[in-house]
Design a protein around this motif. Sequence first.
Motif, PDB file in Angstrom:
ATOM      1  N   GLY A  92       0.811  -1.208   0.000  1.00 27.61           N
ATOM      2  CA  GLY A  92       0.000   0.000   0.000  1.00 27.61           C
ATOM      3  C   GLY A  92       0.843   1.255   0.000  1.00 27.61           C
ATOM      4  N   GLU A  93       1.893   1.272   0.804  1.00 31.03           N
ATOM      5  CA  GLU A  93       2.769   2.444   0.849  1.00 31.03           C
ATOM      6  C   GLU A  93       3.516   2.615  -0.464  1.00 31.03           C
ATOM      7  OE1 GLU A  93       5.288   2.492   4.222  1.00 31.03           O
ATOM      8  OE2 GLU A  93       3.641   2.520   5.670  1.00 31.03           O
ATOM      9  N   ALA A  94       3.970   1.502  -1.061  1.00 31.16           N
ATOM     10  CA  ALA A  94       4.698   1.594  -2.327  1.00 31.16           C
ATOM     11  C   ALA A  94       3.811   2.164  -3.429  1.00 31.16           C
ATOM     12  CB  ALA A  94       5.222   0.213  -2.723  1.00 31.16           C
ATOM     13  N   VAL A  95       2.554   1.728  -3.481  1.00 29.71           N
ATOM     14  CA  VAL A  95       1.631   2.225  -4.505  1.00 29.71           C
ATOM     15  C   VAL A  95       1.297   3.691  -4.264  1.00 29.71           C
ATOM     16  CG1 VAL A  95      -0.718   1.985  -5.401  1.00 29.71           C
ATOM     17  CG2 VAL A  95       0.696  -0.040  -5.046  1.00 29.71           C
ATOM     18  N   GLU A  96       1.100   4.040  -2.991  1.00 29.16           N
ATOM     19  CA  GLU A  96       0.799   5.441  -2.672  1.00 29.16           C
ATOM     20  C   GLU A  96       1.935   6.368  -3.093  1.00 29.16           C
ATOM     21  OE1 GLU A  96      -1.857   7.072  -1.282  1.00 29.16           O
ATOM     22  OE2 GLU A  96      -2.987   5.226  -1.575  1.00 29.16           O
ATOM     23  N   GLY A  97       3.167   5.855  -3.093  1.00 31.98           N
ATOM     24  CA  GLY A  97       4.310   6.694  -3.442  1.00 31.98           C
ATOM     25  C   GLY A  97       4.504   6.902  -4.922  1.00 31.98           C
ATOM     26  N   LEU A  98       3.781   6.156  -5.771  1.00 29.97           N
ATOM     27  CA  LEU A  98       3.903   6.370  -7.216  1.00 29.97           C
ATOM     28  C   LEU A  98       3.355   7.739  -7.570  1.00 29.97           C
ATOM     29  CD1 LEU A  98       2.750   2.871  -8.552  1.00 29.97           C
ATOM     30  CD2 LEU A  98       5.071   3.659  -8.057  1.00 29.97           C
ATOM     31  N   GLY A  99       4.118   8.477  -8.336  1.00 29.07           N
ATOM     32  CA  GLY A  99       3.676   9.800  -8.762  1.00 29.07           C
ATOM     33  C   GLY A  99       4.128  10.929  -7.863  1.00 29.07           C
ATOM     34  N   SER A 111       4.352  18.289  -9.822  1.00 24.11           N
ATOM     35  CA  SER A 111       3.825  17.354 -10.817  1.00 24.11           C
ATOM     36  C   SER A 111       4.865  17.069 -11.894  1.00 24.11           C
ATOM     37  CB  SER A 111       2.569  17.931 -11.459  1.00 24.11           C
ATOM     38  OG  SER A 111       2.911  18.999 -12.335  1.00 24.11           O
ATOM     39  N   PHE A 112       4.582  16.055 -12.710  1.00 28.26           N
ATOM     40  CA  PHE A 112       5.447  15.779 -13.852  1.00 28.26           C
ATOM     41  C   PHE A 112       5.359  16.876 -14.900  1.00 28.26           C
ATOM     42  CE2 PHE A 112       4.546  11.119 -12.719  1.00 28.26           C
ATOM     43  CZ  PHE A 112       5.658  11.057 -11.880  1.00 28.26           C
ATOM     44  N   GLY A 113       4.370  17.758 -14.764  1.00 30.83           N
ATOM     45  CA  GLY A 113       4.226  18.855 -15.710  1.00 30.83           C
ATOM     46  C   GLY A 113       5.404  19.805 -15.717  1.00 30.83           C
ATOM     47  N   ARG A 114       6.213  19.787 -14.649  1.00 29.55           N
ATOM     48  CA  ARG A 114       7.360  20.699 -14.617  1.00 29.55           C
ATOM     49  C   ARG A 114       8.424  20.324 -15.641  1.00 29.55           C
ATOM     50  NH1 ARG A 114       8.139  17.446  -9.931  1.00 29.55           N
ATOM     51  NH2 ARG A 114      10.272  16.686  -9.551  1.00 29.55           N
ATOM     52  N   LEU A 170      12.956  16.189 -24.791  1.00 31.03           N
ATOM     53  CA  LEU A 170      13.028  14.737 -24.701  1.00 31.03           C
ATOM     54  C   LEU A 170      12.699  14.104 -26.045  1.00 31.03           C
ATOM     55  CD1 LEU A 170      11.109  14.190 -21.331  1.00 31.03           C
ATOM     56  CD2 LEU A 170      13.588  14.222 -21.674  1.00 31.03           C
ATOM     57  N   PRO A 171      13.272  12.929 -26.340  1.00 34.51           N
ATOM     58  CA  PRO A 171      12.876  12.215 -27.564  1.00 34.51           C
ATOM     59  C   PRO A 171      11.383  11.887 -27.525  1.00 34.51           C
ATOM     60  CG  PRO A 171      14.864  11.261 -26.601  1.00 34.51           C
ATOM     61  CD  PRO A 171      14.326  12.236 -25.610  1.00 34.51           C
ATOM     62  N   GLY A 172      10.820  11.651 -28.723  1.00 34.63           N
ATOM     63  CA  GLY A 172       9.375  11.455 -28.822  1.00 34.63           C
ATOM     64  C   GLY A 172       8.837  10.345 -27.948  1.00 34.63           C
ATOM     65  N   GLY A 173       9.521   9.193 -27.932  1.00 35.24           N
ATOM     66  CA  GLY A 173       9.045   8.079 -27.128  1.00 35.24           C
ATOM     67  C   GLY A 173       9.073   8.392 -25.646  1.00 35.24           C
ATOM     68  N   ALA A 174      10.119   9.079 -25.205  1.00 35.11           N
ATOM     69  CA  ALA A 174      10.223   9.449 -23.797  1.00 35.11           C
ATOM     70  C   ALA A 174       9.162  10.478 -23.438  1.00 35.11           C
ATOM     71  CB  ALA A 174      11.621   9.992 -23.504  1.00 35.11           C
ATOM     72  N   ARG A 175       8.932  11.435 -24.340  1.00 39.15           N
ATOM     73  CA  ARG A 175       7.917  12.462 -24.067  1.00 39.15           C
ATOM     74  C   ARG A 175       6.535  11.830 -23.966  1.00 39.15           C
ATOM     75  NH1 ARG A 175       7.328  16.474 -21.467  1.00 39.15           N
ATOM     76  NH2 ARG A 175       9.291  17.285 -22.311  1.00 39.15           N
ATOM     77  N   SER A 176       6.227  10.932 -24.880  1.00 41.37           N
ATOM     78  CA  SER A 176       4.923  10.275 -24.855  1.00 41.37           C
ATOM     79  C   SER A 176       4.735   9.476 -23.572  1.00 41.37           C
ATOM     80  CB  SER A 176       4.785   9.362 -26.071  1.00 41.37           C
ATOM     81  OG  SER A 176       3.599   8.609 -25.998  1.00 41.37           O
ATOM     82  N   ALA A 177       5.785   8.767 -23.162  1.00 40.06           N
ATOM     83  CA  ALA A 177       5.698   7.972 -21.939  1.00 40.06           C
ATOM     84  C   ALA A 177       5.512   8.862 -20.717  1.00 40.06           C
ATOM     85  CB  ALA A 177       6.956   7.121 -21.787  1.00 40.06           C
ATOM     86  N   LEU A 178       6.274   9.974 -20.663  1.00 37.26           N
ATOM     87  CA  LEU A 178       6.159  10.891 -19.531  1.00 37.26           C
ATOM     88  C   LEU A 178       4.747  11.465 -19.439  1.00 37.26           C
ATOM     89  CD1 LEU A 178       7.524  12.504 -17.222  1.00 37.26           C
ATOM     90  CD2 LEU A 178       8.169  14.215 -18.939  1.00 37.26           C
ATOM     91  N   ASP A 179       4.196  11.853 -20.568  1.00 37.61           N
ATOM     92  CA  ASP A 179       2.859  12.450 -20.582  1.00 37.61           C
ATOM     93  C   ASP A 179       1.781  11.434 -20.216  1.00 37.61           C
ATOM     94  OD1 ASP A 179       4.041  14.797 -21.306  1.00 37.61           O
ATOM     95  OD2 ASP A 179       3.556  14.630 -23.442  1.00 37.61           O
ATOM     96  N   SER A 180       2.087  10.155 -20.294  1.00 38.71           N
ATOM     97  CA  SER A 180       1.104   9.111 -19.984  1.00 38.71           C
ATOM     98  C   SER A 180       1.154   8.649 -18.534  1.00 38.71           C
ATOM     99  CB  SER A 180       1.328   7.896 -20.901  1.00 38.71           C
ATOM    100  OG  SER A 180       1.226   8.248 -22.270  1.00 38.71           O
ATOM    101  N   LEU A 181       2.112   9.138 -17.757  1.00 42.39           N
ATOM    102  CA  LEU A 181       2.319   8.606 -16.417  1.00 42.39           C
ATOM    103  C   LEU A 181       1.156   8.894 -15.479  1.00 42.39           C
ATOM    104  CD1 LEU A 181       6.121   9.167 -15.625  1.00 42.39           C
ATOM    105  CD2 LEU A 181       4.910   7.021 -15.988  1.00 42.39           C
ATOM    106  N   ASP A 182       0.580  10.090 -15.545  1.00 42.85           N
ATOM    107  CA  ASP A 182      -0.515  10.424 -14.624  1.00 42.85           C
ATOM    108  C   ASP A 182      -1.701   9.495 -14.847  1.00 42.85           C
ATOM    109  OD1 ASP A 182       0.848  12.427 -13.309  1.00 42.85           O
ATOM    110  OD2 ASP A 182       0.163  13.998 -14.667  1.00 42.85           O
ATOM    111  N   ALA A 183      -2.022   9.226 -16.115  1.00 41.92           N
ATOM    112  CA  ALA A 183      -3.137   8.323 -16.405  1.00 41.92           C
ATOM    113  C   ALA A 183      -2.821   6.911 -15.958  1.00 41.92           C
ATOM    114  CB  ALA A 183      -3.457   8.347 -17.903  1.00 41.92           C
ATOM    115  N   ALA A 184      -1.575   6.492 -16.146  1.00 40.34           N
ATOM    116  CA  ALA A 184      -1.185   5.156 -15.724  1.00 40.34           C
ATOM    117  C   ALA A 184      -1.242   5.034 -14.198  1.00 40.34           C
ATOM    118  CB  ALA A 184       0.216   4.830 -16.232  1.00 40.34           C
ATOM    119  N   ARG A 185      -0.849   6.088 -13.517  1.00 40.91           N
ATOM    120  CA  ARG A 185      -0.932   6.080 -12.042  1.00 40.91           C
ATOM    121  C   ARG A 185      -2.391   5.976 -11.602  1.00 40.91           C
ATOM    122  NH1 ARG A 185      -2.231   5.656  -7.773  1.00 40.91           N
ATOM    123  NH2 ARG A 185      -1.466   6.513  -5.809  1.00 40.91           N
TER     124      ARG A 185
END
Length: 880
Positions: A30-37, A292-295, A301-316
Amino acid sequence: MRIRFLVIVAALMAAPRIVIAQDRGAAALGEAVEGLGTSVRVLMIGAHPDDEDTQLIAYLATGRHVETAYLSLTRGDGGQNLIGNELGPLLGMIRTQELLSARRIDGGRQYFTRAYDFGFSKTAAETFKHWPRDSILRDMISVIRAFRPQVVISVWSGTPRDGHGHHQVSGILSRIAFDLAGDTVRYPRSATNGLGGWTPTLFYRSARVFGGRARGAPPPEGAIAFDVGAYDALAGRTYAALAAESRSQHRSQGQGNMAPLDDRMDYVRLEESRAASAPRHDSSLFAGVDSSFGRFASLPLPGGARSALDSLDAARAEVGRHVSLVNPSTMVAPIARYLALVERARAGAPASCRAPGMPVPVCSGAMGDFATTMDEQARRARQALLLASGVQLLATAPRDLIAIGDSAPVTITVVNHGATPVQCFGRNDESPARTIAPGDLAEQTYTLAPRGEPTMPWWLRYPLQGDMFSLRDPRDTTGTPVPQLLEGEDRVEGSGARVGLEIAGTQFETEITPIVHRYADPAIGEVDTPIAFVPAVTVRLDREIEYARADTKLDRVEHVAVRSGWSGPRAVTVTLDPPAGLAADSPTRRLTLAPGEEADLYFRVRGTLAPGAHTLSVSATSDGQRFATGYVTVDYPHIRTQRYYRPATLTIEAVDVRYAANLTVAYVPGVGDNVEPMLSQLGLHVTTVQPDEVAQTDLSKYSAVVVGPRAFDASEALRAGNGRLLAYAGRGGTLVEQYGQYGMARPGILPYPITLSRPADRVTEEDAAVTILDPASPLLNVPNKITAQDFANWVQERSSYMPHTFDSRYHAILSMHDTDEPPNDAGILTAAVGKGTFVYATLSFFRQLPAGNPGAARLFVNLLSARPGAAQGPDHQLVP
């Protein structure tokens, strides 16, 4: 689910580590999941172990999942020790481990500078005489650039109200480090272990109220409040309760705490903000900080990295929708996806962010923040995925000590506690796969062959330079970075195994650290002991320093412990080399040691030594190699076992000292007390009487009774039996008591009243001038004539917890003071008690005698030799 071994067994410094046993289960998941993001960082700075605000660390790290670290300038080497006799570097080892035990409980990280705790200091100016200001500042800036906190909190104010000079320096340099960490002109990469600049946003100072303040009470003016008394459902207790357990790890300093049951608040006060658009007294610790990751939106960043970064909030958010601590298998796929996205984003940092041998990103500014944040998110996601999938990893060896140059098998075990079959592959994809059903396990064994240096505290590998640890080989003129300083002490390990995994389609690598020797103890059950690399043969003398009487026949047996770390029999030749003036019987011994065997050898040395220091050494040869070091094991139940290495040499300080042949001494040991063996080495007849034995011991047969430092503070039995000590003096005995803390002012402890100021009077300058008030005193003349030379070369301090005032029945014989302070005459007080003599000595004999100081030994023998009349004023009569 597929698991692929990519195992590298090695000595590891940094690791996204597997969680230890007590960190498994639903609460840990539970603590590990809460720390994501959560991607902000806080660095707290103090001077010593136990300075830190554990309540705030627990609140931030465990309650808010903020990566929170404590930077202690020192390891507490100069303090005292309530649990054993270790002082100096050995005490620093204990207190380092106590901090790490504390961080494992409150969830924080841990850093240090290279400052050695040289003892109590009254002012910042005095402290800076011991610690080069710029060296400490470079270390602090290196840590800030490595950890990259948005918030820095100084425990201390940097003013005289902090008391201890170390505290003042910590408070002063914390602000300067905050101001200059981003300045790459004044502090280029070459000055800070190769790290680029980092500019923290907010600087706070602690405003905590000791003893706590109830929820709802008004905070100190201008302070931000934290509800540290709040209950954490996952931890099952309040943050203040977590902090109490964390604080209680400082056992060597007597910091045991009970969990508070009442409300608790904690506070910090903002001193400086670089935030562009936040009210100065915003109620948030991160006012004006984009957490936030918005900073990272503007980073190239390369395209793949940018796409992955922008998807993190939804994945969380997707992970959050599948949280089930009862059936965690439902969480595996979304956590695996989150980890895969983090790894893709992480790969977008430029190659220049990574440098060989560096455990942290070396790039500066926003890119350094990005790389650090993604590293931490990957670590948290790996931990969460392993917990959710029920995969347990172990790395075990058949023994805990492995000799350098030898080898041992290491078994990597994968246990599938989850609900899905696991496929396990060999060291490459061509190896046949094995399916591990739920409840089954797979093992692979590899050979570990250690080379290089033994496992030891890394900061002790090289000799001290003044009051600073030398973190590099003195011959290194290239400024090689010190990775342990940058990684953090909580992630420095002596061994580990890197394992490649694939779970739910996501591949990653993780570390199992440390490798352990796992066995069952019949009394306590499973024991996991971290392995250590040791020399093939070690040789150790019992002590590093001993006394002897100068110009007097010496006949002494020296014990030598010889140990084999080798896995097979080992033929060893041991040679003792005595100093001029001494000869050893059979100086060379030959023996064969079984695997892991320790043999005890006893060498009789006889002769006469002139006054001064003399060196005796021991060495061992085996298989063409010479060995001349050994180790002392430091082992307490609340910390990891450690080994302190030292040369197999003994300094014998031959002292010109006289005493009566019939002088007999009963010694009641105190705290961190190594005085008694030093007295025995001078030839005195000394009997140890434990504090709880005083009430049953016939003291009348002793010429003198000595009570060790802080013995009354530590022993209720001694306090209860104090009447017997005073009665012994009243019947004509000599009672010598060494210093204690504030309890010594309680009625009935000393024969006549004293007072102690707060803070207590001390003389911390070890070379402070000593004025003799009564040159004719027997304590300075019988049986040894004491002169100014006897106060030369003292270490760390002159005197501690000196009475501020004392009853007129005491007689003072010495006066001393630190620079710009008034004299204090209470270093030695003596008084008549009935037919006998009482001596109260606050001089730091507990440091001077174990250090082999000859003058301190001569003076102490005089105290033991005091007789009725010694307590009189200048017109007393000497007793023949």
